[in-house]
Design a protein around this motif. Structure first.
Motif, PDB file in Angstrom:
ATOM      1  N   GLY A 160       0.795  -1.216   0.000  1.00 17.65           N
ATOM      2  CA  GLY A 160       0.000   0.000   0.000  1.00 17.65           C
ATOM      3  C   GLY A 160       0.828   1.265   0.000  1.00 17.65           C
ATOM      4  N   GLN A 161       2.058   1.197   0.480  1.00 16.74           N
ATOM      5  CA  GLN A 161       2.960   2.347   0.461  1.00 16.74           C
ATOM      6  C   GLN A 161       3.698   2.445  -0.864  1.00 16.74           C
ATOM      7  N   ALA A 162       4.077   1.288  -1.415  1.00 14.94           N
ATOM      8  CA  ALA A 162       4.888   1.285  -2.632  1.00 14.94           C
ATOM      9  C   ALA A 162       4.074   1.574  -3.889  1.00 14.94           C
ATOM     10  N   LEU A 163       2.864   1.021  -3.967  1.00 12.25           N
ATOM     11  CA  LEU A 163       2.093   1.119  -5.206  1.00 12.25           C
ATOM     12  C   LEU A 163       1.799   2.556  -5.629  1.00 12.25           C
ATOM     13  N   PRO A 164       1.350   3.449  -4.725  1.00 13.57           N
ATOM     14  CA  PRO A 164       1.108   4.829  -5.160  1.00 13.57           C
ATOM     15  C   PRO A 164       2.370   5.520  -5.672  1.00 13.57           C
ATOM     16  N   VAL A 165       3.522   5.231  -5.072  1.00 15.76           N
ATOM     17  CA  VAL A 165       4.770   5.840  -5.528  1.00 15.76           C
ATOM     18  C   VAL A 165       5.094   5.373  -6.940  1.00 15.76           C
ATOM     19  N   VAL A 166       4.979   4.081  -7.171  1.00 16.73           N
ATOM     20  CA  VAL A 166       5.271   3.526  -8.496  1.00 16.73           C
ATOM     21  C   VAL A 166       4.301   4.085  -9.528  1.00 16.73           C
ATOM     22  N   GLU A 167       3.053   4.201  -9.158  1.00 15.99           N
ATOM     23  CA  GLU A 167       2.064   4.727 -10.107  1.00 15.99           C
ATOM     24  C   GLU A 167       2.355   6.182 -10.456  1.00 15.99           C
ATOM     25  N   GLU A 168       2.852   6.942  -9.500  1.00 15.76           N
ATOM     26  CA  GLU A 168       3.222   8.329  -9.806  1.00 15.76           C
ATOM     27  C   GLU A 168       4.404   8.370 -10.769  1.00 15.76           C
ATOM     28  N   VAL A 169       5.396   7.510 -10.534  1.00 14.56           N
ATOM     29  CA  VAL A 169       6.544   7.440 -11.448  1.00 14.56           C
ATOM     30  C   VAL A 169       6.087   7.092 -12.852  1.00 14.56           C
ATOM     31  N   LEU A 170       5.257   6.067 -12.972  1.00 17.26           N
ATOM     32  CA  LEU A 170       4.807   5.631 -14.294  1.00 17.26           C
ATOM     33  C   LEU A 170       3.937   6.685 -14.969  1.00 17.26           C
ATOM     34  N   SER A 171       3.084   7.347 -14.206  1.00 18.48           N
ATOM     35  CA  SER A 171       2.215   8.363 -14.808  1.00 18.48           C
ATOM     36  C   SER A 171       3.029   9.513 -15.382  1.00 18.48           C
ATOM     37  N   ARG A 172       4.118   9.877 -14.698  1.00 25.41           N
ATOM     38  CA  ARG A 172       4.983  10.940 -15.213  1.00 25.41           C
ATOM     39  C   ARG A 172       5.716  10.485 -16.473  1.00 25.41           C
ATOM     40  N   LEU A 173       6.187   9.241 -16.447  1.00 27.02           N
ATOM     41  CA  LEU A 173       6.917   8.742 -17.610  1.00 27.02           C
ATOM     42  C   LEU A 173       6.008   8.555 -18.817  1.00 27.02           C
ATOM     43  N   ARG A 174       4.726   8.232 -18.579  1.00 28.81           N
ATOM     44  CA  ARG A 174       3.806   8.017 -19.702  1.00 28.81           C
ATOM     45  C   ARG A 174       3.517   9.310 -20.456  1.00 28.81           C
ATOM     46  N   LEU A 175       3.835  10.450 -19.855  1.00 28.62           N
ATOM     47  CA  LEU A 175       3.640  11.726 -20.541  1.00 28.62           C
ATOM     48  C   LEU A 175       4.698  11.943 -21.628  1.00 28.62           C
ATOM     49  N   LEU A 176       5.756  11.116 -21.582  1.00 34.50           N
ATOM     50  CA  LEU A 176       6.835  11.277 -22.550  1.00 34.50           C
ATOM     51  C   LEU A 176       6.412  10.760 -23.918  1.00 34.50           C
ATOM     52  N   THR A 177       6.680  11.494 -24.948  1.00 37.05           N
ATOM     53  CA  THR A 177       6.375  11.068 -26.301  1.00 37.05           C
ATOM     54  C   THR A 177       7.223   9.850 -26.657  1.00 37.05           C
ATOM     55  N   GLY A 178       6.562   8.804 -27.130  1.00 35.57           N
ATOM     56  CA  GLY A 178       7.294   7.614 -27.574  1.00 35.57           C
ATOM     57  C   GLY A 178       7.433   6.530 -26.534  1.00 35.57           C
ATOM     58  N   ALA A 179       7.136   6.837 -25.275  1.00 30.73           N
ATOM     59  CA  ALA A 179       7.224   5.806 -24.234  1.00 30.73           C
ATOM     60  C   ALA A 179       5.965   4.953 -24.254  1.00 30.73           C
ATOM     61  N   LYS A 180       6.123   3.638 -24.348  1.00 28.91           N
ATOM     62  CA  LYS A 180       4.988   2.719 -24.430  1.00 28.91           C
ATOM     63  C   LYS A 180       5.175   1.569 -23.451  1.00 28.91           C
ATOM     64  N   ASN A 181       4.077   0.847 -23.236  1.00 30.01           N
ATOM     65  CA  ASN A 181       4.129  -0.400 -22.458  1.00 30.01           C
ATOM     66  C   ASN A 181       4.783  -0.241 -21.085  1.00 30.01           C
ATOM     67  N   LEU A 182       4.667   0.926 -20.478  1.00 28.52           N
ATOM     68  CA  LEU A 182       5.314   1.143 -19.187  1.00 28.52           C
ATOM     69  C   LEU A 182       4.534   0.426 -18.090  1.00 28.52           C
ATOM     70  N   LEU A 183       5.191  -0.527 -17.448  1.00 24.67           N
ATOM     71  CA  LEU A 183       4.553  -1.328 -16.410  1.00 24.67           C
ATOM     72  C   LEU A 183       5.537  -1.650 -15.300  1.00 24.67           C
ATOM     73  N   ALA A 184       5.001  -1.954 -14.137  1.00 28.50           N
ATOM     74  CA  ALA A 184       5.807  -2.506 -13.047  1.00 28.50           C
ATOM     75  C   ALA A 184       5.703  -4.017 -13.090  1.00 28.50           C
ATOM     76  N   ALA A 185       6.789  -4.694 -12.795  1.00 28.42           N
ATOM     77  CA  ALA A 185       6.799  -6.152 -12.761  1.00 28.42           C
ATOM     78  C   ALA A 185       7.063  -6.604 -11.329  1.00 28.42           C
ATOM     79  N   GLY A 186       7.689  -7.763 -11.176  1.00 29.84           N
ATOM     80  CA  GLY A 186       8.119  -8.232  -9.878  1.00 29.84           C
ATOM     81  C   GLY A 186       6.991  -8.477  -8.887  1.00 29.84           C
ATOM     82  N   SER A 187       7.342  -8.426  -7.606  1.00 33.16           N
ATOM     83  CA  SER A 187       6.377  -8.738  -6.552  1.00 33.16           C
ATOM     84  C   SER A 187       5.243  -7.726  -6.497  1.00 33.16           C
ATOM     85  N   LEU A 188       5.483  -6.508  -6.941  1.00 38.50           N
ATOM     86  CA  LEU A 188       4.422  -5.503  -6.946  1.00 38.50           C
ATOM     87  C   LEU A 188       3.335  -5.883  -7.940  1.00 38.50           C
ATOM     88  N   ARG A 189       3.718  -6.350  -9.109  1.00 34.10           N
ATOM     89  CA  ARG A 189       2.714  -6.760 -10.099  1.00 34.10           C
ATOM     90  C   ARG A 189       1.980  -8.021  -9.651  1.00 34.10           C
TER      91      ARG A 189
END
Length: 577
Positions: A160-189
């Motif tokens: 519950g502490q890690a997931l919101p942080v990761v989602e914020e990182v991914l949401s910022r990166l998804r704003l980048l032109t050309g970045a696709k398929n951005l996902l978290a893997a591992g134990s969080l997924r």
């Protein structure tokens, strides 16, 4: 001795036997036993106490079954002590470091006299490790990196502490032109309740630009490694996050490889080796032709292996591979299956919002019913309801139901189970409610026998419907209460009670292996948010994740059913309107 302890000893025995050059079949037997024990839904001690035959477990023979019993009965294992004493001190600690196998650990111990992780770190910094045969500077640096990661992993972070942080990182990166398929893997997924390092991955036409943006994020506290396609950083809350960029054609292979779990991937690789296939993060290689096939999706990857797609939450080597090969995996519960919430609080007790606000928020979340289950008066800290206030709330719910459209409120209570198993409201008042949720909030230090009797007595009450957060744990803050869950499950089955999967990120109670066992016994479960404010309805995803890890289908979840079926199960259809 707990199952996790037994599994750890068997895994170390396998490692030490490998060092000593023992029979490979014996080594594999201990590794398999470690996996079986680690993923059992019940404690070995409970199984022995009930007279069950451990040899009935898959892959467990007479010799290993006897060792399991010895560990449970005595807390020691003579064979393990003898094996451990025959080898250099500190090997177990060295084997915890990713990248160090049994033979490397043995060389480090015998040739460099290293007996601890601290000594290994010092030897690397002094250049001693790089000078070992076939261990160059690059390997030594990687080991140093792994040591640093291991120390951070020792303090795993709640999901519950890690997931919101990761989602914020991914949401910022998804704003980048050309970045696709951005996902978290591992134990969080896989929605494990705690996580260590975070593995992020994606594809882009210009991966280096994405990496540059990643390391420059405001959330990044320290950059550990930065290259054209990979970077490792420490985020502001201490999480280590690794981002890997790969070509579009290989994304499915990469995602499958880094989602894990380790046991799942090992079992999958071993199975495919017999078919002449080699699996890696790059794809699937035909050993005979050395031809590499790449996959854009995980569905295509598993399909090439002749299997159903395996949902991430159940990739734990608990039989999912065999079932996927037979096209027999269950359809796991999804968010869209949930029709209502059966455990919610308002400002009548310790909630932050009035009845109508919670009702409208539940309707906006797509629910057709909502049980209002404020605390009973016995829990003074929650400003709970006495019988007079509860009756007034019941009247308010009736009035509101005449005004609401698209959602129905159920009248309920979260009643406290007192230290002796009695409830802190009378049977007469409980009989008037649609839903009675019972829970333990006080006297949490009772021994196992007392706590188990206490909960079983509450389950015998004909008006109790749901046992809430059954173990009372708070992840990272409070250990579960001492209770015989198997006895509780049997009692719940006998009295047709429902067990809760509490969605609060610091609870996630029941946990996955207990959910798995409850489902095996045919018990119904309720995925409840325990919401105290409107935004808490979003927490349903945590309970869904736990339910999926426990292999739950919609049929196992009470609140996947229409309200009429819910009330029919709880009260035989005699609902308070």
């Amino acid at each position: 001795m707990k199952n996790t302890d037994i599994a750890g000893i068997f895994e170390q025995m396998a490692n030490f036997l490998e060092i000593k050059g023992e029979n490979p079949f014996k080594i594999r037997a201990y590794r398999r036993a470690a996996q079986v024990v680690e993923h059992l839904p019940r404690e070995i001690a409970v199984m022995l106490a009930s007279g069950e035959d451990l040899k009935a477990l898959p892959g467990i023979g007479q010799a290993i079954a006897a060792k399991m019993e010895e560990l449970v009965r005595t807390g020691h294992l003579a064979a393990w002590e003898t094996l451990k004493n025959s080898l250099p001190e500190g090997l177990s600690d060295l084997l915890e470091i990713p990248g160090i196998g049994p033979k490397t650990a043995y060389r480090l111990a015998t040739e460099l006299g290293i007996s601890s992780v601290d000594e290994l770190e010092q030897a690397i910094q002094q250049g001693k490790v790089a000078s070992l045969f076939r261990l160059g500077d690059r390997t030594a640096e990687n080991l140093l990196h792994q040591i640093q990661s291991l120390r951070r992993k020792d303090q795993r972070i709640p999901l519950g502490q890690a997931l919101p942080v990761v989602e914020e990182v991914l949401s910022r990166l998804r704003l980048l032109t050309g970045a696709k398929n951005l996902l978290a893997a591992g134990s969080l997924r896989r929605f494990r309740e705690t996580v260590g390092d975070i593995d992020l991955m994606g594809t882009a036409e210009n991966p280096e630009a994405v990496i540059r943006s990643f390391v420059a994020l405001p959330l990044v506290r320290e950059v550990l490694v930065q290259g054209p396609t990979k970077a490792s950083v420490i985020l502001a809350d201490g999480l280590q996050a690794d981002l890997r960029m790969v070509e579009h054609e290989a994304f499915g292979s990469l995602l499958q490889y880094f989602t894990g779990s380790r046991q799942h991937n090992i079992a999958l690789r071993t199975r495919m080796q017999k078919k002449g296939l080699k699996l890696s993060e790059y794809g699937i290689t035909d050993v005979d032709t050395d031809k590499l096939e790449k996959f854009t999706t995980e569905e295509a990857f598993y399909g090439r292996l002749g299997m159903q797609y395996i949902p991430p939450e159940i990739r734990e080597d608990r039989g999912e591979i065999d079932l996927a090969a037979k096209n027999a995996l269950p359809e796991l519960v999804q968010r869209s299956d949930i029709r209502g919430d059966l455990h919610v609080h308002t400002n009548w007790s310790d909630g932050a919002a009035p009845l109508e606000s919670m009702a409208q928020a539940a309707k906006a979340a797509g629910y057709s019913y909502l049980a209002i289950t404020d605390h009973s008066g016995g829990l003074g800290v929650a400003g709970g309801l006495n019988e007079e206030r509860l009756l007034k709330q019941q009247q308010a719910i009736r009035r509101l139901n005449k005004e609401l459209e698209g959602i129905r409120l159920l009248s309920g209570i979260e009643v406290n189970i007192l230290a002796d198993g009695r409830l802190d409201l009378s049977d007469e008042i409980l009989s008037r409610l649609d839903v009675v949720v019972a829970s333990v909030h006080s006297a949490l230090n009772q021994n196992e026998a007392k706590m188990t009797r206490r909960i079983l007595k509450a389950l015998e009450n004909p008006h109790v419907d749901i046992l809430a957060h059954p173990t009372g744990r708070l992840i990272g803050k409070r250990e579960p209460v001492a209770v015989d869950l198997e006895a509780v499950f049997q009692g719940a089955a006998a009295h047709r009670k429902v067990l809760e999967i509490n969605c609060m990120p610091d609870r996630l109670d029941l946990q996955d292996i207990s959910i798995y066992r409850a489902r095996e016994l045919g018990l119904l479960l309720a995925i409840s948010t325990d919401a105290h404010r409107p935004e808490h309805f979003d927490l349903i995803r945590f309970g869904i994740g736990m339910a999926r890890r426990g292999w739950c289908q919609p049929s196992s979840i009470l609140n996947s059913r229409p309200v009429e079926e819910v009330l029919a199960h709880l009260k035989g259809g005699d609902a308070v309107r």
